[in-house]
Design an enzyme around this catalytic site. Sequence first.
Site, mmCIF file in Angstrom:
data_model
loop_
_atom_site.group_PDB
_atom_site.id
_atom_site.type_symbol
_atom_site.label_atom_id
_atom_site.label_comp_id
_atom_site.label_asym_id
_atom_site.label_seq_id
_atom_site.Cartn_x
_atom_site.Cartn_y
_atom_site.Cartn_z
ATOM 1 N N GLU A 1 20.895 7.810 5.266
ATOM 2 C CA GLU A 1 19.979 7.061 4.408
ATOM 3 C C GLU A 1 18.579 7.669 4.389
ATOM 4 O O GLU A 1 17.817 7.493 3.428
ATOM 5 C CB GLU A 1 19.899 5.588 4.844
ATOM 6 C CG GLU A 1 19.195 5.312 6.172
ATOM 7 C CD GLU A 1 20.096 5.405 7.391
ATOM 8 O OE1 GLU A 1 19.739 4.809 8.428
ATOM 9 O OE2 GLU A 1 21.133 6.077 7.318
ATOM 10 N N HIS B 1 21.794 9.674 10.369
ATOM 11 C CA HIS B 1 21.294 8.651 9.447
ATOM 12 C C HIS B 1 21.170 9.241 8.038
ATOM 13 O O HIS B 1 20.100 9.704 7.649
ATOM 14 C CB HIS B 1 19.935 8.132 9.922
ATOM 15 C CG HIS B 1 20.006 7.265 11.134
ATOM 16 N ND1 HIS B 1 20.148 5.898 11.074
ATOM 17 C CD2 HIS B 1 19.992 7.577 12.457
ATOM 18 C CE1 HIS B 1 20.195 5.395 12.296
ATOM 19 N NE2 HIS B 1 20.102 6.400 13.165
ATOM 20 N N ILE C 1 -10.209 -5.068 13.311
ATOM 21 C CA ILE C 1 -11.070 -4.304 14.204
ATOM 22 C C ILE C 1 -10.469 -2.941 14.551
ATOM 23 O O ILE C 1 -11.175 -1.947 14.665
ATOM 24 C CB ILE C 1 -11.394 -5.124 15.486
ATOM 25 C CG1 ILE C 1 -12.484 -4.416 16.310
ATOM 26 C CG2 ILE C 1 -10.126 -5.357 16.320
ATOM 27 C CD1 ILE C 1 -13.041 -5.281 17.418
ATOM 28 N N THR D 1 -10.060 -14.674 -8.555
ATOM 29 C CA THR D 1 -10.578 -13.345 -8.195
ATOM 30 C C THR D 1 -11.398 -13.343 -6.907
ATOM 31 O O THR D 1 -11.815 -12.275 -6.449
ATOM 32 C CB THR D 1 -11.450 -12.786 -9.327
ATOM 33 O OG1 THR D 1 -12.645 -13.593 -9.451
ATOM 34 C CG2 THR D 1 -10.710 -12.783 -10.652
ATOM 35 N N CYS E 1 25.518 6.122 12.743
ATOM 36 C CA CYS E 1 24.989 6.228 14.103
ATOM 37 C C CYS E 1 25.718 5.260 15.043
ATOM 38 O O CYS E 1 26.854 5.489 15.419
ATOM 39 C CB CYS E 1 23.483 6.027 14.101
ATOM 40 S SG CYS E 1 22.670 6.601 15.605
ATOM 41 N N LYS F 1 1.518 -5.194 -10.804
ATOM 42 C CA LYS F 1 2.349 -6.354 -11.092
ATOM 43 C C LYS F 1 3.644 -6.331 -10.286
ATOM 44 O O LYS F 1 4.206 -5.279 -10.017
ATOM 45 C CB LYS F 1 2.662 -6.378 -12.588
ATOM 46 C CG LYS F 1 3.493 -7.555 -13.055
ATOM 47 C CD LYS F 1 3.744 -7.456 -14.555
ATOM 48 C CE LYS F 1 4.722 -8.535 -14.998
ATOM 49 N NZ LYS F 1 6.074 -8.349 -14.412
ATOM 50 N N LYS G 1 0.833 -1.215 0.000
ATOM 51 C CA LYS G 1 0.000 0.000 0.000
ATOM 52 C C LYS G 1 0.862 1.257 0.000
ATOM 53 O O LYS G 1 0.544 2.245 -0.663
ATOM 54 C CB LYS G 1 -0.927 0.016 1.221
ATOM 55 C CG LYS G 1 -1.992 -1.051 1.237
ATOM 56 C CD LYS G 1 -3.001 -0.840 2.362
ATOM 57 C CE LYS G 1 -2.366 -0.890 3.745
ATOM 58 N NZ LYS G 1 -1.715 -2.172 4.041
#
Length: 534
Positions: free
Chosen positions: A508, A506, A148, A188, A380, A239, A18
């Site tokens: 990154e 950090h 829930i 499906t 770090c 995909k 997501k």
Amino acid sequence: MQTKYVFVTGGVVSSLGKGLAAASIGCLLEARGFRVTCQKMDPYINVDAGTMSPYQHGEVFVTDDGGESDLDLGHYERFTSARMTKDHNVTTGKVYSSVISKERRGDYLGRTVQVIPHITDAIKASIRRVATDAEVVIVEVGGTVGDIEGLPFLEAIRQFKKDVGKENVIYVHLTLVPFIQAAQELKTKATQHSVKELRAIGIQPDILLCRTDRFLPAAIKSKIAHFCDVEEDAVITAKDVETIYEVPLVFHQEVLYEIIVKLLGLTSDPADLGAWEEIVRTIKAPSRETRIAVVGKYIDLKDSYKSLAEALTHGGIANAARVNVRWIDAEDLERQGPEAHLSGMAGVLVPGGFGDRGIEGKVRAIQYARQRGVPFLGICLGMQCAVIEFARSVCGLSEANSSEFDPLTPHPVIDLLPEQRGVKDLGGTMRLGLYPAVLERDSLAAKVYGRELVFERHRHRYEVNNDYRTLLEKNGMRISAISPDERLVEIIELPDHPWFVAGQFHPELRSRPREPHPLFAAFIGAALAHGSVQ
């Protein structure tokens, strides 16, 4: 223009992507000239991700303002030019804490405080809070439809459509269409049931992103559209891809953007995805390769180092190279020795972390890189371990350590700041967020950055003990960046080493595929020079 809202939900199983889907939608909209921002709703009761183990929820992503958040905010920043804040990650704990504080103050004037409307109103207010400068707000609701704990968030986004007008809201649902090997068929039914669950809550999805390992044939799209009551062209193949930076290109191929603008009534400039196409070409067909060892303590869950893995990829992009990463458990290295794990590696990286588990393995890895002349990057905790190793091996302080790992060490070369020693609460008590660092003019760090003042994101409590700075420097360690007030060590390096740099921050977290972080670009360049694979 009236702000538009895209709500992204997920069904069937977790970890479908997501966050990547939301980030990719943002990428497509931004490529057409829209100002976008993204927000993550996390149903867990923790106020933020700061006290959660990386094994629980992946890495903790840190924003400029010191927010400790879900790792998906990293995807949002890597795929768009938007910058996240504390307000861009909303949790059940944060919402309930806010509402309960208001109730204790008497803000509700004696009324009964309930999930509807008080909790849902607080959730909706958090969405409006990040919408001030954006033309399109993309909101990802974490978890899976049917959980829930996610119900208040789903109810809030259901209400939101009525609040701002149906022409300003669309719902995108990410679901699974598995290919069953035994039957040699795409199925499906899981998608149908997921949409049925979502509709029972009162949300009719406008677009379905179907996670699958192949492009969906027209007949399958037609079947899904018929049973889920969406337009056939709104059934999009999500995909599997070789690199996550290909996701916007797949969605573009599936004309997802055209469907979004039609549903929201938008008009825009032509798409410009040239930068993304070049990124994908470089990743898929690099001219060189190199091998990097990452010696960490959370390697069983790769999401624990999500931003780090992506930053290494970005460093490869900057050098037109593929970075092959060997993930090494620091405890295994501690037991079996560095030679067994680091032989043949072109670079060694020791990342951040907390606690004493695996520390001696990290120290031994750093010693190996220092003595063998292997390019080294410490991040770090990795920098702190580099100081410990140097103090023991070069400065003659055999019992040097961090007071985090050994409170009784006679040489706490890494220690708390004096003002931190009385702090007991773990939540939000670290040096968090964006801080400046002043680089020494002729240092390797200054050469890498190309400037003398930089800003980096931090997440730590312990610092280099200033009582030992003179001794470290006298023995050959260069402190090449400090805080503007000169109290805090930010970067160390070893001038007599081919490439040995470590930072207290950090890097990154600020690396982007279109703007690789200078430290990662230089580290990969040094690794290629040390021993590239032709």
